[in-house]
Scaffold this motif. Structure first.
Motif, PDB file in Angstrom:
ATOM      1  N   SER A 284       0.706  -1.213   0.058  1.00 37.27           N
ATOM      2  CA  SER A 284       0.044  -0.052  -0.031  1.00 37.27           C
ATOM      3  C   SER A 284       0.788   1.232  -0.045  1.00 37.27           C
ATOM      4  N   SER A 285       0.193   2.369  -0.328  1.00 35.64           N
ATOM      5  CA  SER A 285       1.012   3.693  -0.368  1.00 35.64           C
ATOM      6  C   SER A 285       0.049   4.712   0.114  1.00 35.64           C
ATOM      7  N   SER A 286       1.008   5.704   0.784  1.00 33.16           N
ATOM      8  CA  SER A 286       0.192   6.746   1.719  1.00 33.16           C
ATOM      9  C   SER A 286       0.517   8.239   1.200  1.00 33.16           C
ATOM     10  N   ARG A 292       5.102  11.106   0.959  1.00 32.29           N
ATOM     11  CA  ARG A 292       4.777  10.008   0.524  1.00 32.29           C
ATOM     12  C   ARG A 292       5.600   8.805   0.900  1.00 32.29           C
ATOM     13  N   ASP A 294       5.695   4.261   0.802  1.00 33.60           N
ATOM     14  CA  ASP A 294       5.182   2.854   0.369  1.00 33.60           C
ATOM     15  C   ASP A 294       5.550   1.753   1.273  1.00 33.60           C
ATOM     16  N   HIS A 295       4.794   0.539   1.380  1.00 38.12           N
ATOM     17  CA  HIS A 295       5.269  -0.505   1.974  1.00 38.12           C
ATOM     18  C   HIS A 295       5.758  -1.749   1.300  1.00 38.12           C
ATOM     19  N   ARG A 297       6.426  -4.964  -0.641  1.00 38.47           N
ATOM     20  CA  ARG A 297       5.555  -5.530  -1.343  1.00 38.47           C
ATOM     21  C   ARG A 297       5.891  -7.198  -1.365  1.00 38.47           C
ATOM     22  N   ASP A 315       9.830   2.976   0.534  1.00 38.39           N
ATOM     23  CA  ASP A 315      10.345   4.454   0.034  1.00 38.39           C
ATOM     24  C   ASP A 315       9.601   5.411   0.959  1.00 38.39           C
TER      25      ASP A 315
END
Length: 395
Positions: A284-286, A292, A294-295, A297, A315
Motif C-alpha cells: 500500500s501507499s500513503s 509519500r 510505500d510499504h 510488496r 520508500d
C-alpha cells in the motif's frame, strides 16, 4: 481569541482516507499487474493478524484525523471470512475516529460471497460495493482468466440486493482480445438493465509482467480469435460508453468513471483532490503531511516485520512544492470538472498561469484544454489522449 474558537481549532481534525490492501485472490487474471496472488487459509489468517496489528500501531497518528472514507481493495477482499471482516473493522473503529457518514467500500468478485458474508460486511459498516464483472460475455471472461461466468455474477448481484446494498459499482473493460463493438454493446446493455449506481469503464492496458503482455510479445494477440481491436474500434467503444451511460442517466465525472447523481466515489475523488490518505497492508501507499511512503510488496516479509516490530517502509519522499503542483494538475485534471485556479492559488500562493501559462497556450491551441471562469479542464478530445496531456504538467 474566545475560548470557544480556541477549543474548536484545537479539536478540529484533518480529513483522512484509509486504504486497506488485501493481496489475495483465487487466481491471477491474465491482465492483472496488481500486487496479489493466491494463498492458503493459514496465510490469509496470518496476514489479517498482521494487518490488525498495523492498524493498531496508528493510535497516536489517528488523534489528528477524522476518517471520511475507507476502501478495501486487492486482490479480492471478499475472500475474507465474516469473522476476519469483523475483526478488521473492530480494529479500525477502536483506533480511528470515523465520520458517521463515511463512505466505506469493499471490492468483491462474483462467486466469492454468500448472504452471510454480505450481512457481515453491512454489519461492519460497509455501505458501498465494487463488483468486478469486466464483461457480460462468457467467452471474454474465460479469456480474461476470470473465475466466474456472467450467470454467476447475476447470482451475486441479486444477493447484494437481498442484503440491502444501495450503492454499487460494476467494473467493465473494453478493447479486450477478441472483443467486438457488438459484444461490448451487448455487455453495456445487460449491465445498464441492472441499474447500478456507478460504473468504472476501463480500456485494457497491456502491463509488463502479465499473461496478456507475454502473449502480445509473442504475437498471439495480433491474429485469430484473440486479436486486439483496432485503434478505431477501441475509440468507438469509448464513445459508445459515454453515449449509452449518459442515456441511462449516468454522468461521466472522471476519465473512466460514471455515476448516478450523488453516487460518485468519494474515496477516489479524494485521491484526485489530494486528500491525505493512509495505506495499510503490504504494497500500500500513503500521503501524509506532504510525505509519500510505500510499504514492502512481500506478504511473508510484511507479516514477519509487523510481528517483530520492524519497519515495513521501502520508500519515503517528502514532496517538493513542484511535485505537489504536478500532482494537483495531473490528478485534478482527471476529473471532468477539472481544477480550480482559486484552489491552486490557495494551495501554493501562486497564480497557476504564471506556472503553467505556456503549457496552457499550447494545449488550448491543440484543443486539448479549455477554460471556463475559475475552472481549467480537459476537452473531450483531451480526455481521449489524457495520458499524453497530463504528462505535459510534469516539470
Amino acid at each position: 481569541m474566545s475560548d470557544s474558537i480556541f477549543l474548536y481549532l484545537k479539536m478540529k481534525k484533518r480529513n483522512l482516507e484509509l486504504y486497506l490492501h488485501i493481496p489475495f485472490c483465487v487466481r491471477k487474471c491474465n491482465y492483472c499487474d496488481f500486487f496479489s496472488a493466491s494463498g492458503t487459509e493459514e496465510e490469509q489468517a496470518a496476514y489479517v493478524s498482521a494487518l490488525i496489528q498495523e492498524i493498531q500501531s496508528y493510535q497516536e497518528l489517528s488523534g489528528e484525523y477524522e476518517v471520511q472514507t475507507i476502501f478495501l481493495g486487492g486482490g479480492t477482499p471478499s475472500l475474507l471470512t465474516p469473522e476476519q471482516i469483523e475483526q478488521i473493522f473492530d480494529a479500525i473503529y477502536h483506533t480511528f475516529s470515523v465520520n458517521e457518514n463515511a463512505e466505506i467500500t469493499m471490492e468483491m468478485n462474483p462467486g466469492t460471497v454468500d448472504i452471510e458474508k454480505l450481512h457481515a460486511m453491512k454489519a461492519a459498516g460497509v455501505n458501498r460495493l465494487s463488483v468486478g464483472l469486466q464483461s457480460a460475455q462468457n467467452e471474454e471472461l474465460k479469456m480474461l482468466g476470470r473465475i466466474h461466468t456472467y450467470e454467476e455474477f447475476l447470482e451475486t448481484w441479486k444477493l447484494t440486493e437481498q442484503a440491502g446494498f444501495k450503492n454499487r459499482n460494476i467494473d467493465l473493460m473494453s478493447a479486450l482480445p477478441g472483443q467486438t463493438i457488438e459484444s461490448y454493446e451487448d455487455t453495456l446493455s445487460k449491465v445498464l438493465a441492472l441499474e447500478p449506481e456507478h460504473i468504472s469503464a476501463y480500456s485494457l492496458i497491456l502491463e509488463e509482467g502479465t499473461v496478456f503482455y507475454d502473449w502480445y510479445e509473442k504475437g498471439k494477440l495480433d491474429r485469430g480469435a484473440w486479436k486486439l481491436p483496432s485503434e478505431e474500434e477501441e475509440y468507438a467503444m469509448g464513445e459508445l460508453t459515454i453515449q449509452r451511460l449518459a442515456e441511462a442517466g449516468m454522468h461521466r465525472y472522471e476519465i473512466s468513471n460514471y455515476a448516478k447523481p450523488g453516487k460518485e466515489c468519494r474515496h477516489n475523488l479524494g485521491y484526485w483532490d489530494r486528500t491525505e490518505y493512509l495505506g495499510i497492508g503490504a504494497g500500500s501507499s500513503s500521503l501524509i503531511k506532504g510525505e509519500r511512503f510505500d510499504h514492502i510488496r512481500d506478504r511473508k516479509a510484511y507479516i514477519e516485520k509487523i510481528r517483530n516490530g520492524e519497519s515495513i517502509l521501502i520508500d519515503r519522499e517528502i514532496l517538493s512544492v513542484e511535485s505537489q503542483m504536478e500532482e494537483f494538475m495531473y490528478l485534478g485534471l482527471r476529473k471532468v470538472e477539472g481544477v480550480s485556479r482559486t484552489d491552486f492559488q490557495n494551495c501554493f500562493g501562486k497564480n497557476v498561469d504564471d506556472v503553467y501559462g505556456k503549457i496552457f497556450d499550447k494545449l488550448e491551441e491543440e484543443q486539448l484544454l479549455e477554460f471556463s471562469g475559475d475552472r481549467i479542464r480537459l476537452t473531450h478530445r483531451g480526455m481521449d489522449v489524457s495520458n499524453c496531456v497530463l504528462a505535459e504538467f510534469l516539470f
